[in-house]
Design a protein around this motif. Structure first.
Motif, PDB file in Angstrom:
ATOM      1  N   THR A  73     -33.006  27.470 -97.866  1.00 21.48           N
ATOM      2  CA  THR A  73     -34.102  26.527 -97.070  1.00 21.48           C
ATOM      3  C   THR A  73     -34.755  27.015 -95.845  1.00 21.48           C
ATOM      4  O   THR A  73     -35.378  26.524 -95.296  1.00 21.48           O
ATOM      5  CB  THR A  73     -33.272  25.105 -96.758  1.00 21.48           C
ATOM      6  N   SER A  74     -34.223  28.261 -95.676  1.00 26.07           N
ATOM      7  CA  SER A  74     -34.661  29.013 -94.389  1.00 26.07           C
ATOM      8  C   SER A  74     -36.209  29.132 -94.253  1.00 26.07           C
ATOM      9  O   SER A  74     -36.605  29.356 -95.306  1.00 26.07           O
ATOM     10  CB  SER A  74     -33.882  30.241 -94.070  1.00 26.07           C
ATOM     11  N   ASP A  75     -36.746  28.815 -93.073  1.00 32.53           N
ATOM     12  CA  ASP A  75     -38.137  29.335 -93.052  1.00 32.53           C
ATOM     13  C   ASP A  75     -38.487  30.826 -92.861  1.00 32.53           C
ATOM     14  O   ASP A  75     -39.607  31.382 -92.792  1.00 32.53           O
ATOM     15  CB  ASP A  75     -38.676  28.513 -91.964  1.00 32.53           C
ATOM     16  N   LYS A  76     -37.444  31.460 -92.632  1.00 34.14           N
ATOM     17  CA  LYS A  76     -37.498  32.847 -92.920  1.00 34.14           C
ATOM     18  C   LYS A  76     -37.188  33.621 -94.312  1.00 34.14           C
ATOM     19  O   LYS A  76     -37.265  34.892 -94.294  1.00 34.14           O
ATOM     20  CB  LYS A  76     -36.255  33.650 -92.024  1.00 34.14           C
ATOM     21  N   GLU A  78     -39.137  34.000 -96.932  1.00 38.41           N
ATOM     22  CA  GLU A  78     -40.328  34.668 -97.366  1.00 38.41           C
ATOM     23  C   GLU A  78     -40.399  35.953 -96.613  1.00 38.41           C
ATOM     24  O   GLU A  78     -40.534  37.039 -97.106  1.00 38.41           O
ATOM     25  CB  GLU A  78     -41.622  33.957 -97.259  1.00 38.41           C
ATOM     26  N   GLU A  79     -40.084  35.912 -95.296  1.00 33.64           N
ATOM     27  CA  GLU A  79     -40.375  37.034 -94.412  1.00 33.64           C
ATOM     28  C   GLU A  79     -39.157  38.143 -94.717  1.00 33.64           C
ATOM     29  O   GLU A  79     -39.623  39.223 -94.736  1.00 33.64           O
ATOM     30  CB  GLU A  79     -40.231  36.597 -92.828  1.00 33.64           C
TER      31      GLU A  79
END
Length: 333
Positions: A73-76, A78-79
């Motif tokens: 679920t991390s917003d990182k 994709e990065e």
């Protein structure tokens, strides 16, 4: 002051972010409470947040001071996926594979360190050394001028006059089974840097063998001689000498007889073993027979600090390795 107490005090002086990818593991959660309470590091736990909080509640440990990140679920995500793909695309990596791999907590945590979102990583309570080394070598890679990752044990021997009042560094005792001469030279340099940066020691590095300065001829001895030449050429600023037998390395009377011209013999505080068998046996002999404290294995040679644990480790072991990793992070140039 005990050595570990010094590491604790140093860690508290400049708080670093240490990521623990085994966030759902019980000993890790117990350790997290103490690390946060003592102010040794800012802890980042990786794993399923619901599972982590439920286990912490069952264990009655307070992890409220730790950050929890779930790769799923991390917003990182994709990065990190894109970053890992860029690092490995020449090796055949695809974005689809990268997306799957980076969801693994070990790979996710290693990318956190790579991207400077954490200062160091500690793992190994439930993973093998190979599990840690694989993402480390793929993502963090080795430090400039270092060709191989290795391990070091800080040995603290009570009532001992050798080394620095009984403190010596032993390497490599946990990673490389049969290092080449070039790798052995790299291990020597890494361990000297660890002695300086982590232990505030002036390193005097002995390249160990069953021969002292030509007393025996064998291909195993020749490897140590060649490694010594390489290490000296690469780092003429360091005190490195060999080949030396163990007694000639640390006993001044023996050194005066066997290696009178050496600037290391009789005074060594860093011992480089010729292979893993010798190193592993050597540190365990000293640990058991001399009742020495063996701090480690500490990983060295990575561009950024990541450290391994024994799968039989205690929560206290995790606390101590986190403190050591934090100090390593402080010493990053």
């Amino acid at each position: 002051m005990e050595l570990m107490e010094k590491f604790w005090n140093a860690a508290k002086g400049d708080i670093k972010r240490i990521v623990l990818p085994e966030g759902e593991e019980e000993r890790t959660l117990v350790a997290t409470e103490k690390i946060v309470k003592e102010g040794l590091a800012k802890v980042i736990l990786v794993g399923n947040e619901k599972n982590i909080r439920e286990k912490a509640k069952d264990l009655k440990v307070d992890i409220s001071g730790a950050e929890i990140i779930d790769p799923e679920t991390s917003d990182k995500l994709e990065e990190y996926t894109n970053g890992f793909y860029e690092l490995r695309k020449k090796k055949g990596m695809t974005l689809e594979k990268a997306d799957k791999i980076i969801r693994d907590p070990l790979y996710f945590a290693t990318m956190m360190v790579k991207m400077d979102h954490a200062d160091g990583m500690v793992s190994g309570a439930v993973h093998t050394t190979g599990d840690l080394l694989r993402p480390g070598l793929q993502i963090i890679k080795t430090a400039p001028g270092i060709s191989v990752v290795s391990s070091v044990f800080i040995m603290v021997v009570p009532n001992c006059q050798y080394g620095e009042d009984g403190m010596l560094l032993f390497s490599d005792c946990a990673v490389n089974p049969n290092p080449t001469a070039e790798q052995l030279a790299s291990i020597a340099i890494s361990t000297a840097e660890t002695a300086k940066g982590l232990c505030n020691m002036d390193p005097k590095v002995a390249m160990l063998s069953f021969s002292t300065m030509g007393s025996a001829e064998h291909e195993l001895v020749e490897k140590v001689r060649e490694a010594t030449k390489m290490a000296k050429a690469a780092r003429p600023d360091l005190l490195i000498d060999g080949e030396l037998q163990l007694d000639a390395s640390i006993v001044e009377k023996v050194a005066a007889q066997k290696a009178p011209e050496s600037n290391v013999a009789g005074k060594a505080n860093v011992l480089i073993f010729p292979d893993l068998q010798a190193g592993n046996i050597g540190y365990k002999l000293v640990q058991r027979f001399a009742k020495a404290e063996a701090i480690g294995p500490i990983c060295q040679g990575f561009a950024k600090p990541i450290n391994d644990l024994s799968r039989g480790c205690s929560a206290e072991d995790i606390v101590n390795v986190v403190a050591v990793t934090a100090v390593q992070a402080q010493n990053q140039k």
